[in-house]
Design an enzyme around this catalytic site. Structure first.
Site, PDB file in Angstrom:
ATOM      1  N   ASP A 189       0.867  -1.190   0.000  1.00 21.28           N
ATOM      2  CA  ASP A 189       0.000   0.000   0.000  1.00 21.28           C
ATOM      3  C   ASP A 189       0.896   1.230   0.000  1.00 21.28           C
ATOM      4  OD1 ASP A 189      -2.303   1.784   0.405  1.00 21.28           O
ATOM      5  OD2 ASP A 189      -3.348  -0.056   0.922  1.00 21.28           O
ATOM      6  N   HIS A 261      -2.982   3.108  -4.576  1.00 18.74           N
ATOM      7  CA  HIS A 261      -2.420   2.625  -3.302  1.00 18.74           C
ATOM      8  C   HIS A 261      -1.021   2.067  -3.517  1.00 18.74           C
ATOM      9  CE1 HIS A 261      -5.678   3.391  -0.519  1.00 18.74           C
ATOM     10  NE2 HIS A 261      -6.551   2.912  -1.392  1.00 18.74           N
ATOM     11  N   GLU A 325      -9.790   2.683  -5.255  1.00 18.82           N
ATOM     12  CA  GLU A 325      -9.413   4.056  -4.914  1.00 18.82           C
ATOM     13  C   GLU A 325      -8.193   4.558  -5.688  1.00 18.82           C
ATOM     14  OE1 GLU A 325     -11.075   4.471  -0.411  1.00 18.82           O
ATOM     15  OE2 GLU A 325      -9.168   3.427  -0.579  1.00 18.82           O
ATOM     16  N   TRP A 391     -17.076  -4.081  -1.594  1.00 20.67           N
ATOM     17  CA  TRP A 391     -16.804  -3.403  -0.310  1.00 20.67           C
ATOM     18  C   TRP A 391     -17.542  -2.076  -0.188  1.00 20.67           C
ATOM     19  CZ3 TRP A 391     -14.185   1.294   0.701  1.00 20.67           C
ATOM     20  CH2 TRP A 391     -13.613   1.928  -0.413  1.00 20.67           C
ATOM     21  N   TYR A 416     -16.100  -4.200   8.140  1.00 20.13           N
ATOM     22  CA  TYR A 416     -14.824  -3.536   8.420  1.00 20.13           C
ATOM     23  C   TYR A 416     -14.571  -3.584   9.933  1.00 20.13           C
ATOM     24  CZ  TYR A 416     -13.566  -2.029   3.736  1.00 20.13           C
ATOM     25  OH  TYR A 416     -13.160  -2.014   2.425  1.00 20.13           O
ATOM     26  N   TRP A 466      -8.210  -3.495   8.575  1.00 21.41           N
ATOM     27  CA  TRP A 466      -7.322  -2.420   8.101  1.00 21.41           C
ATOM     28  C   TRP A 466      -6.565  -1.867   9.298  1.00 21.41           C
ATOM     29  CZ3 TRP A 466      -6.874  -2.256   3.036  1.00 21.41           C
ATOM     30  CH2 TRP A 466      -7.940  -2.697   2.239  1.00 21.41           C
TER      31      TRP A 466
HETATM   32  C1  ACM Z   1     -10.929  -0.341   0.540  1.00 21.96           C
HETATM   33  O1  ACM Z   1     -11.397  -0.224   1.696  1.00 21.96           O
HETATM   34  N1  ACM Z   1     -10.302   0.678  -0.033  1.00 21.96           N
HETATM   35  C2  ACM Z   1     -11.065  -1.564  -0.203  1.00 21.96           C
END
Ligand code: ACM
Ligand code: ZN
Length: 529
Positions: A189, A261, A325, A391, A416, A466
């Site tokens: 990332d 990313h 993103e 997602w 999440y 995350w």
């Molecule tokens: C993400 O939460 N950007 C997959």
């Protein structure tokens, strides 16, 4: 008279049924097994002296079970294992569903028949929960069990914060105890590249280290800690983890983020960017405009070379290419990107991303693998063969499933696990935001919005970890548990969930977590949500 006898039999039957149900309710296993029929009386006692009776194909699950039991009993030696004798007998039979198992418990001992080694492994996980939480007293009876979803996933972001080999193994241990069989390993990332790629040593030499890290919340970036931060896995360590997971019937799906990313990669190899711009490994959370150039052929060459090494390291059929993103600001200004759009007759930058994704998918297919990506891969026009990870809500997944693409559902508002667990957030520390209590996960229907055969394309469900605000393993575990137990029932026992018994069963699961030495959040048990 006959009528009376019938009535008596019926009453006896009803009483027995009620008794069996009452006993069945006492069996607290998570995820809930598909079928449980316990006898009213009696149990088989498992101790450290109990023998595991194995035929040839079952040595691996037996050894893992024996090691878990050794820890549980605190004994010096592993339980005895051999081909003959009495005790816990395990074997496979192709009549049982592949990941399923049947468990019969009587005074003769415990017999587990798995549809495969994995099925035996899951049967032994059920047995382990009973042994650990019932002082080794395994009630007489019969269990038949199999999962609903073939893909039962949990994700782990090791880029924003890095977790070493032992932490990842511990994570895997927790997952497999919940019968999870996919680890989605988010390895790259903006804030750090974490996997050694021999062809491009700069990726880890330079891209695995950031100068410092944001303090406080990313919505209000004001202060940084001034402390360099980094870490990565050598290929040898990756192989060790992949092997550790495989022995526990878990597939690791590596994720290499592209084309967004990717700021850590751009820091290491500036020619990956549109203008060869010099950027730092990012020290802030969010979405950066610094992305890979999708116009230059050198980017494709780079991605293919990286994927060749990834393919060599990971046996997983699915390879995750990220795709989420990716701001298109740089592409709009880039002569290479604009030239590619023109040369390929594409309708702008979204279609350019679609072109990159389709090209990478072809490459993976040519090497015997399949592509999975976040649902942004739909935006540029998805191929019929890609697997979509939904997602940004469930809409992308529903759209993809209707088109015939396979889908893993992981909508942010439910899956999440970096979100807060209580509304008040009291005592939770700093997290990204959101609110996902245990109950919200438990009542989720991953098939929502789909009917009939459309549902067959939902291959699984996943929760995501995350790690922007999760810096250590204790916090990982507190964010994971007990919500993972709710997710495990969604994944495995989708149609056998029981809102009435879950709280009581979770009290037993809590004992199991404590016996295993795993950290868990107290909120659900305190009645806070
Ligand atoms: C993400 O939460 N950007 C997959
Ligand atoms: Zn470009």
């Amino acid at each position: 008279m006959r009528h009376l006898l019938n009535t008596i039999s019926l009453v006896v039957l009803l009483l027995c049924t009620a008794q069996i149900e009452a006993v069945a309710e006492r069996l607290h296993v998570i995820p809930q097994p598909a079928y449980v029929d316990l006898e009213a009386e009696g149990h088989y006692l498992v101790t450290e002296k109990t023998r595991i009776v194995v035929n040839d194909e079952a040595w691996n699950p037996a050894e893992i079970f024996a090691a878990d039991m050794q820890k549980h009993f605190g004994s010096k030696r592993l339980m005895k294992m051999g081909k003959y004798g009495k005790g816990i007998k395990i074997r496979t039979d192709s009549c049982v569903p592949a990941e399923g198992y049947e468990m019969t418990v009587s005074e003769e001992g415990v017999l587990i028949i798995g549809g495969s080694e994995a099925g035996i492994f899951y049967g032994l996980q059920t047995l382990r929960q009973i042994i650990v939480t019932c002082n080794g007293e395994v009630p007489y009876g019969f269990i038949a069990d199999e999962p609903n979803f073939e893909y039962r996933g949990v994700h782990f972001d090791v880029s924003r914060h890095f977790f070493g080999v032992e932490d990842v193994k511990r994570y895997i241990d927790i997952l497999v105890a919940h019968k999870v069989n996919r680890l989605h390993w988010h390895l790259t990332d903006d804030q750090g590249w974490r996997i050694e790629i021999k062809r491009y040593p700069e990726l880890t030499d330079k891209g695995s280290m950031r100068k410092e890290t944001l303090v406080g919340h990313g919505l209000n970036p004001e202060k940084w800690d001034g402390t360099p931060y980094g870490g990565y896995y050598t290929q040898e360590q990756v192989r060790e983890i992949v092997d550790y997971a495989a022995k526990r019937y878990m597939t690791i799906i590596p994720e290499i983020e592209m084309p967004g990313h990717a700021q850590a990669a751009l820091h290491a190899l500036p020619w990956l960017g549109c203008e060869e711009q010099i950027v730092d490994v990012w020290t802030t959370w969010g979405v950066t405009p610094e992305v890979m150039c999708a116009g230059k052929e050198t980017t494709y060459e780079f991605l293919e070379n990286v994927l060749l090494e990834v393919i060599d390291l990971f046996p997983s059929e699915l390879i995750h290419i990220g795709g989420d993103e990716c701001p298109k600001d740089r592409w709009k200004e880039c002569e290479h990107c604009q030239a590619k759009i023109k040369a390929e007759g594409l309708e702008g930058e979204e279609a350019l991303q679609g072109y990159l994704v389709a090209r990478i998918e072809r490459f993976l297919n040519d090497h015997g693998r399949k592509m999975i990506g976040w649902d942004e891969i739909l935006d540029g026009g998805v191929t019929p063969t890609a697997t979509v990870m939904s997602w940004r809500g469930i809409g992308g997944g529903i759209y993809a499933a209707r088109r015939g693409n396979d889908v893993v559902m992981t909508p942010m508002s439910l899956c999440y696990f970096n979100f807060y667990q209580t509304e008040s957030r009291e005592g939770e520390g700093l997290h990204i935001g959101g609110h996902i209590p245990f109950e919200k996960v438990y009542s989720w229907d991953p098939y929502e919005g789909l009917e009939g055969t459309e549902r067959e394309h939902i291959i699984g469900a996943q929760c995501n970890m995350w790690s922007e605000y999760i810096k250590d393993m204790k916090t990982v575990e507190v964010m994971l548990l007990p919500r993972l137990a709710a997710m495990a029932e969604v994944q495995w026992a989708t149609n056998n969930r029981n809102e009435e018994t879950i709280r009581e069963r979770m009290e037993t699961m809590r004992k199991f977590y404590e016996a295993c030495g795993w950290n868990y959040a107290p909120y659900y048990f305190e009645g806070r949500k």
